[in-house]
Enzyme design. Structure first.
Site, PDB file in Angstrom:
ATOM      1  N   ASP A 140       9.531   1.938   6.991  1.00 38.89           N
ATOM      2  CA  ASP A 140       8.605   2.892   6.372  1.00 38.89           C
ATOM      3  C   ASP A 140       8.221   3.543   7.594  1.00 38.89           C
ATOM      4  O   ASP A 140       6.539   2.998   7.473  1.00 38.89           O
ATOM      5  CB  ASP A 140       7.833   2.577   5.703  1.00 38.89           C
ATOM      6  CG  ASP A 140       8.511   2.403   3.885  1.00 38.89           C
ATOM      7  OD1 ASP A 140       9.692   2.686   3.938  1.00 38.89           O
ATOM      8  OD2 ASP A 140       7.871   1.974   3.257  1.00 38.89           O
ATOM      9  N   CYS A 155       5.781  -2.527   1.248  1.00 39.61           N
ATOM     10  CA  CYS A 155       7.740  -2.604   1.494  1.00 39.61           C
ATOM     11  C   CYS A 155       8.494  -3.265   2.621  1.00 39.61           C
ATOM     12  O   CYS A 155       9.881  -4.011   1.887  1.00 39.61           O
ATOM     13  CB  CYS A 155       7.818  -1.111   2.219  1.00 39.61           C
ATOM     14  SG  CYS A 155       7.402   0.350   0.279  1.00 39.61           S
ATOM     15  N   LYS A 211      13.974   6.324   0.008  1.00 41.09           N
ATOM     16  CA  LYS A 211      13.405   5.941  -1.543  1.00 41.09           C
ATOM     17  C   LYS A 211      12.476   6.116  -1.971  1.00 41.09           C
ATOM     18  O   LYS A 211      11.397   7.502  -1.102  1.00 41.09           O
ATOM     19  CB  LYS A 211      13.282   4.498  -1.107  1.00 41.09           C
ATOM     20  CG  LYS A 211      11.998   4.147  -0.126  1.00 41.09           C
ATOM     21  CD  LYS A 211      11.942   2.361   0.282  1.00 41.09           C
ATOM     22  CE  LYS A 211      11.183   2.587   1.183  1.00 41.09           C
ATOM     23  NZ  LYS A 211       9.400   1.888   0.740  1.00 41.09           N
TER      24      LYS A 211
END
Ligand code: ZN
Length: 198
Positions: free
Chosen positions: A18, A151, A103
């Protein structure tokens, strides 16, 4: 931190989590403090990995505008990484040399690069990441990126569950710290699960 020359090899993958504008830049909608410092550090790690023959994979949060992941629709977070927006883009300084796994693209909730929760059924469904790692013959992963206590942590924990040897170099990650101490607690949780988080 171990020997940088031996951390990588063809059976070890680097997973970059991310590294997106909404998380990494001060003007991002869910800015992680000091996230803007990470791209050059992670690029150096990508260089070490690829030099040793390790593949690199990237995750990208990729939400529709309406998702139970966002606070307005029952979730925990302000809107972020909405599909096609600047905020959802990978930071421009990041070297992208491998496959990107998105995602949340169909409204799923969750944090891990491996699994997400179907918004309608509540079922846990895998992303394609594990299959990609298996196809590449990967047995160990190094997880870096954003955010350490969200995450990155969840990706590392799922990697342990899926049977990988897991290393999380914390100097290549930053925590959100919604509550002070979340970063340290995440490191302890990953270590307790069997990851090498240092
Ligand atoms: Zn998200």
């Amino acid at each position: 931190m171990g020997d940088l020359m031996t951390r990588y090899g063809p059976a070890t993958a680097l997973i970059v989590v991310d590294m997106q504008n909404d998380f990494a830049l001060p003007e991002g909608s869910l800015y992680v403090r000091d996230g803007e410092s990470l791209a050059p550090l992670i690029n150096a790690e990508i260089e070490r990995a690829t030099t040793a023959g390790s593949p690199v994979f990237y995750t990208q949060d990729w939400h529709p505008a309406v998702t139970p992941h966002f606070a307005d629709f029952g979730g925990s977070w302000p809107p972020h990484c909405i599909q096609g927006t600047y905020g959802a883009g990978l930071v421009v300084d990041l070297d992208v040399v491998g496959q990107v796994v998105r995602k949340g693209a169909h409204g799923e909730d969750g944090y891990s690069g491996f699994t997400q929760r179907d918004a309608e059924t509540g079922a846990t469904v895998p992303t394609e990441l594990d299959a990609l790692l298996q196809a590449a013959g990967i047995t160990a992963v190094v997880v870096v990126g954003l955010a350490l206590d969200v995450c990155v942590k969840q990706t590392a924990l799922d990697a342990v569950t899926n049977g990988y040897a897991v290393t999380v170099p914390t100097d290549l990650s930053r925590p959100v710290e919604l509550s002070p101490g979340d970063g340290a607690r995440a490191v302890a949780e990953m270590a307790a699960a069997g990851a090498s988080a240092e």
